[in-house]
Design a protein around this motif. Structure first.
Motif, PDB file in Angstrom:
ATOM      1  N   GLY A 143       0.779  -1.239   0.000  1.00 58.75           N
ATOM      2  CA  GLY A 143       0.000   0.000   0.000  1.00 58.75           C
ATOM      3  C   GLY A 143       0.804   1.277   0.000  1.00 58.75           C
ATOM      4  N   ALA A 144       2.117   1.190  -0.036  1.00 55.97           N
ATOM      5  CA  ALA A 144       2.940   2.398  -0.027  1.00 55.97           C
ATOM      6  C   ALA A 144       3.286   2.826  -1.444  1.00 55.97           C
ATOM      7  N   HIS A 145       3.489   4.117  -1.614  1.00 53.74           N
ATOM      8  CA  HIS A 145       4.071   4.638  -2.841  1.00 53.74           C
ATOM      9  C   HIS A 145       5.584   4.653  -2.632  1.00 53.74           C
ATOM     10  N   VAL A 146       6.338   4.141  -3.596  1.00 58.36           N
ATOM     11  CA  VAL A 146       7.776   3.977  -3.410  1.00 58.36           C
ATOM     12  C   VAL A 146       8.540   4.687  -4.506  1.00 58.36           C
ATOM     13  N   LEU A 147       9.550   5.438  -4.089  1.00 54.66           N
ATOM     14  CA  LEU A 147      10.509   6.068  -5.003  1.00 54.66           C
ATOM     15  C   LEU A 147      11.871   5.432  -4.780  1.00 54.66           C
ATOM     16  N   ASP A 148      12.514   5.007  -5.850  1.00 50.44           N
ATOM     17  CA  ASP A 148      13.875   4.478  -5.769  1.00 50.44           C
ATOM     18  C   ASP A 148      14.724   5.310  -6.720  1.00 50.44           C
ATOM     19  N   VAL A 149      15.403   6.324  -6.160  1.00 51.57           N
ATOM     20  CA  VAL A 149      16.076   7.324  -7.000  1.00 51.57           C
ATOM     21  C   VAL A 149      17.484   7.580  -6.487  1.00 51.57           C
ATOM     22  N   THR A 150      18.290   8.179  -7.344  1.00 50.03           N
ATOM     23  CA  THR A 150      19.626   8.598  -6.939  1.00 50.03           C
ATOM     24  C   THR A 150      19.510   9.868  -6.086  1.00 50.03           C
ATOM     25  N   PRO A 151      20.518  10.157  -5.267  1.00 52.73           N
ATOM     26  CA  PRO A 151      20.456  11.373  -4.442  1.00 52.73           C
ATOM     27  C   PRO A 151      20.241  12.640  -5.259  1.00 52.73           C
ATOM     28  N   LYS A 152      20.853  12.718  -6.438  1.00 52.82           N
ATOM     29  CA  LYS A 152      20.717  13.920  -7.257  1.00 52.82           C
ATOM     30  C   LYS A 152      19.291  14.118  -7.746  1.00 52.82           C
ATOM     31  N   ALA A 153      18.580  13.003  -8.025  1.00 55.35           N
ATOM     32  CA  ALA A 153      17.216  13.101  -8.560  1.00 55.35           C
ATOM     33  C   ALA A 153      16.154  13.204  -7.473  1.00 55.35           C
ATOM     34  N   LEU A 154      16.543  13.040  -6.217  1.00 47.23           N
ATOM     35  CA  LEU A 154      15.555  12.980  -5.132  1.00 47.23           C
ATOM     36  C   LEU A 154      14.722  14.254  -4.976  1.00 47.23           C
ATOM     37  N   PRO A 155      15.301  15.464  -4.931  1.00 43.71           N
ATOM     38  CA  PRO A 155      14.472  16.649  -4.640  1.00 43.71           C
ATOM     39  C   PRO A 155      13.326  16.849  -5.613  1.00 43.71           C
ATOM     40  N   ILE A 156      13.609  16.804  -6.922  1.00 44.61           N
ATOM     41  CA  ILE A 156      12.558  17.057  -7.902  1.00 44.61           C
ATOM     42  C   ILE A 156      11.544  15.918  -7.921  1.00 44.61           C
ATOM     43  N   ALA A 157      11.999  14.684  -7.708  1.00 44.74           N
ATOM     44  CA  ALA A 157      11.070  13.554  -7.658  1.00 44.74           C
ATOM     45  C   ALA A 157      10.096  13.714  -6.497  1.00 44.74           C
ATOM     46  N   LEU A 158      10.571  14.160  -5.353  1.00 45.44           N
ATOM     47  CA  LEU A 158       9.683  14.372  -4.206  1.00 45.44           C
ATOM     48  C   LEU A 158       8.659  15.462  -4.493  1.00 45.44           C
ATOM     49  N   ILE A 159       9.119  16.564  -5.089  1.00 47.12           N
ATOM     50  CA  ILE A 159       8.196  17.674  -5.379  1.00 47.12           C
ATOM     51  C   ILE A 159       7.119  17.229  -6.354  1.00 47.12           C
ATOM     52  N   ASN A 160       7.510  16.521  -7.413  1.00 46.54           N
ATOM     53  CA  ASN A 160       6.531  16.069  -8.405  1.00 46.54           C
ATOM     54  C   ASN A 160       5.499  15.130  -7.792  1.00 46.54           C
ATOM     55  N   HIS A 161       5.920  14.223  -6.929  1.00 43.97           N
ATOM     56  CA  HIS A 161       4.965  13.320  -6.294  1.00 43.97           C
ATOM     57  C   HIS A 161       4.062  14.065  -5.318  1.00 43.97           C
ATOM     58  N   TYR A 162       4.624  15.023  -4.605  1.00 40.52           N
ATOM     59  CA  TYR A 162       3.803  15.823  -3.694  1.00 40.52           C
ATOM     60  C   TYR A 162       2.716  16.579  -4.450  1.00 40.52           C
ATOM     61  N   LEU A 163       3.099  17.247  -5.548  1.00 41.75           N
ATOM     62  CA  LEU A 163       2.108  17.981  -6.334  1.00 41.75           C
ATOM     63  C   LEU A 163       1.076  17.045  -6.950  1.00 41.75           C
ATOM     64  N   ALA A 164       1.509  15.858  -7.372  1.00 49.44           N
ATOM     65  CA  ALA A 164       0.564  14.884  -7.933  1.00 49.44           C
ATOM     66  C   ALA A 164      -0.441  14.423  -6.884  1.00 49.44           C
ATOM     67  N   PHE A 165       0.010  14.211  -5.661  1.00 52.16           N
ATOM     68  CA  PHE A 165      -0.913  13.825  -4.583  1.00 52.16           C
ATOM     69  C   PHE A 165      -1.931  14.912  -4.329  1.00 52.16           C
ATOM     70  N   LYS A 166      -1.498  16.158  -4.319  1.00 50.48           N
ATOM     71  CA  LYS A 166      -2.421  17.252  -4.058  1.00 50.48           C
ATOM     72  C   LYS A 166      -3.471  17.373  -5.161  1.00 50.48           C
ATOM     73  N   ARG A 167      -3.043  17.217  -6.417  1.00 47.17           N
ATOM     74  CA  ARG A 167      -3.970  17.385  -7.521  1.00 47.17           C
ATOM     75  C   ARG A 167      -4.922  16.201  -7.650  1.00 47.17           C
ATOM     76  N   SER A 168      -4.501  15.051  -7.168  1.00 44.70           N
ATOM     77  CA  SER A 168      -5.376  13.894  -7.240  1.00 44.70           C
ATOM     78  C   SER A 168      -6.373  13.829  -6.093  1.00 44.70           C
ATOM     79  N   GLY A 169      -6.182  14.697  -5.078  1.00 45.19           N
ATOM     80  CA  GLY A 169      -7.077  14.639  -3.934  1.00 45.19           C
ATOM     81  C   GLY A 169      -6.809  13.471  -3.018  1.00 45.19           C
ATOM     82  N   ALA A 170      -5.625  12.874  -3.121  1.00 45.53           N
ATOM     83  CA  ALA A 170      -5.326  11.682  -2.314  1.00 45.53           C
ATOM     84  C   ALA A 170      -5.288  11.991  -0.820  1.00 45.53           C
ATOM     85  N   LEU A 171      -4.976  13.255  -0.475  1.00 46.72           N
ATOM     86  CA  LEU A 171      -4.945  13.616   0.933  1.00 46.72           C
ATOM     87  C   LEU A 171      -6.315  14.054   1.452  1.00 46.72           C
TER      88      LEU A 171
END
Length: 435
Positions: free
Chosen positions: A407-435
């Protein structure tokens, strides 16, 4: 006091004269007289440099600095004497940094001031102290150096490198987000709330048109929406031993995760959400969720000196603590470095969190493993390394799939790609109404 190079040369000459006097006795008396004269000159020289006023030296340095960035430190020196003064200066800077530029040699005219700067780059976050400034003052005849230690305590706080946050702040408008890789998708759904009415713009969909307002003023009027506000993000930051890993000798995984945390916190606070954090695995700190611009400064003040330890992370304990202390439904972001042996414990932790919260697990993967796979396999050793790396990645991917099924959403990324990947997933959660 310590002897200068000039005195050592004079002593060497006097000893050579002694060697000659052992063969020609007529040189004995001049040799003895020369030694007495030299001794008197040294005593006079030492008395003069000891009795004179020492130079005044001051340090100018910032009280807050970013980690892994060179910054200048300024030294200012005053010569209170009525004669020329030669001073060698060394600043006792903290050990947890790299230095360029020390020591300095100042040749000061009578009663003048001079300054010079050197560069420091702190490699460890936290609070550090400068001990003092050491100076070697040449005596008038140049036979001696007087050591002067000036007590100049200075404390500096070294924070995560917030340059990425500052960069985002400059680009964080709707028409600039794509420049840092953040994808803005205009999506109308339950994750969006009404913001305001405005004139129709080219590209607006018919669903955005407010027909009642349009009829009243005889002009097309559109409804503008915004993301739901007053939501909450809780970070679970792993401080265990795995987060001490480094990529190419640069920042550790922990520092990369902390930078990404602060960047996403900045984004979320701008969106009107509350942000909190809990560290686990070594140093447990619980920072309740807050809103507003001051929340980012508070978060940075509480986390700037946090370092990973040698313990293994206890995911179950951290998840239980969050479940008990955070009653409001939140997006819980777990920042860690996943291993296959974490499968069962992480699954249990996610199960505890999912009873109330939305869970995103962000795991940092080592680029060194991928390099082992991509290297030429021209020897038996490199073939074994590639095979081991492939097996490791296969097990890791299987673990990630099991966690996704839990049931978890999982990101497996390199340290360099982590910041933008987190932001994109956060914005996607907000727009989907998941929260």
């Amino acid at each position: 006091m310590r002897p200068a190079t000039r005195l050592l040369w004079f002593l060497a000459g006097w000893l050579a004269w002694a060697a000659l006097a052992s063969f020609w006795t007529t040189l004995t008396v001049p040799w003895a007289v020369g030694g007495i004269v030299l001794l008197l000159l040294v005593i006079l020289d030492g008395w003069r440099v000891w009795s004179q006023a020492p130079p005044r030296i001051a340090r100018k340095a910032a009280h807050s600095l970013p980690v892994d960035v060179y910054r200048e430190v300024l030294l200012e020196i005053d010569n209170p004497l009525t004669r020329k003064s030669v001073v060698r200066v060394f600043d006792h800077y903290p050990s947890a940094c790299d230095m360029e530029g020390l020591p300095f040699t100042f040749i000061l005219a009578p009663q003048t001031r001079a300054s010079a700067s050197y560069r420091l780059r702190f490699t460890v976050r936290g609070e550090h102290s400068f001990a003092g400034i050491e100076a070697l003052v040449d005596s008038p005849f140049g036979f001696l150096h007087r050591r002067v230690f000036i007590d100049a305590p200075h404390r500096v706080r070294v924070y995560p490198n917030f340059a990425a946050v500052a960069k985002y702040a400059l680009l964080a408008t709707d028409n600039h987000l794509s420049q840092i890789g953040v994808r803005q998708r205009r999506r109308r759904g339950e994750g969006w709330s009404f913001h305001q009415l405005r004139e129709y713009r080219e590209g607006d969909t018919p669903r955005q048109i407010d027909w009642k307002a349009t009829a009243r003023i005889n002009k097309l009027i559109s409804r503008e929406h915004q993301d739901e506000r007053d939501q909450q993000i809780m970070f679970l930051l792993d401080c265990g031993n795995r987060m001490r890993a480094k990529e190419n000798g640069l920042l550790s995984h922990f520092d990369e995760a902390l930078n990404a945390l602060l960047l996403l916190a900045h984004v979320a606070l701008r969106q009107g959400d509350a942000v909190g954090c809990m560290s686990f695995g070594h140093d447990t700190r619980l920072i309740p969720a807050r809103k507003g611009h001051a929340a980012l400064n508070y978060l940075m003040e509480r986390l700037f000196d946090l370092e990973p330890g040698s313990n293994s992370p206890d995911y179950r304990s951290a998840a239980t603590h969050i479940a008990q202390t955070v009653p409001k439904r939140s997006l819980v972001l777990i920042l860690t470095n996943l291993r296959d042996e974490d499968d069962e414990e992480l699954a249990d932790a996610i199960k505890v969190l999912r009873r109330r919260h939305l869970v995103l697990l962000a795991s940092l993967c080592e680029t060194a493993v991928q390099r082992l796979i991509e290297q030429p396999r021209n020897t038996f050793e490199t073939a074994l390394e590639a095979a081991a790396a492939l097996q490791y990645i296969g097990i890791r991917n299987a673990t990630i799939e099991r966690l996704k099924r839990s049931g978890a959403h999982v990101l497996d990324v390199t340290p360099k790609a982590l910041p933008i990947a987190l932001i994109n997933h956060y914005l996607a959660f907000k727009r989907s109404g998941a929260l």
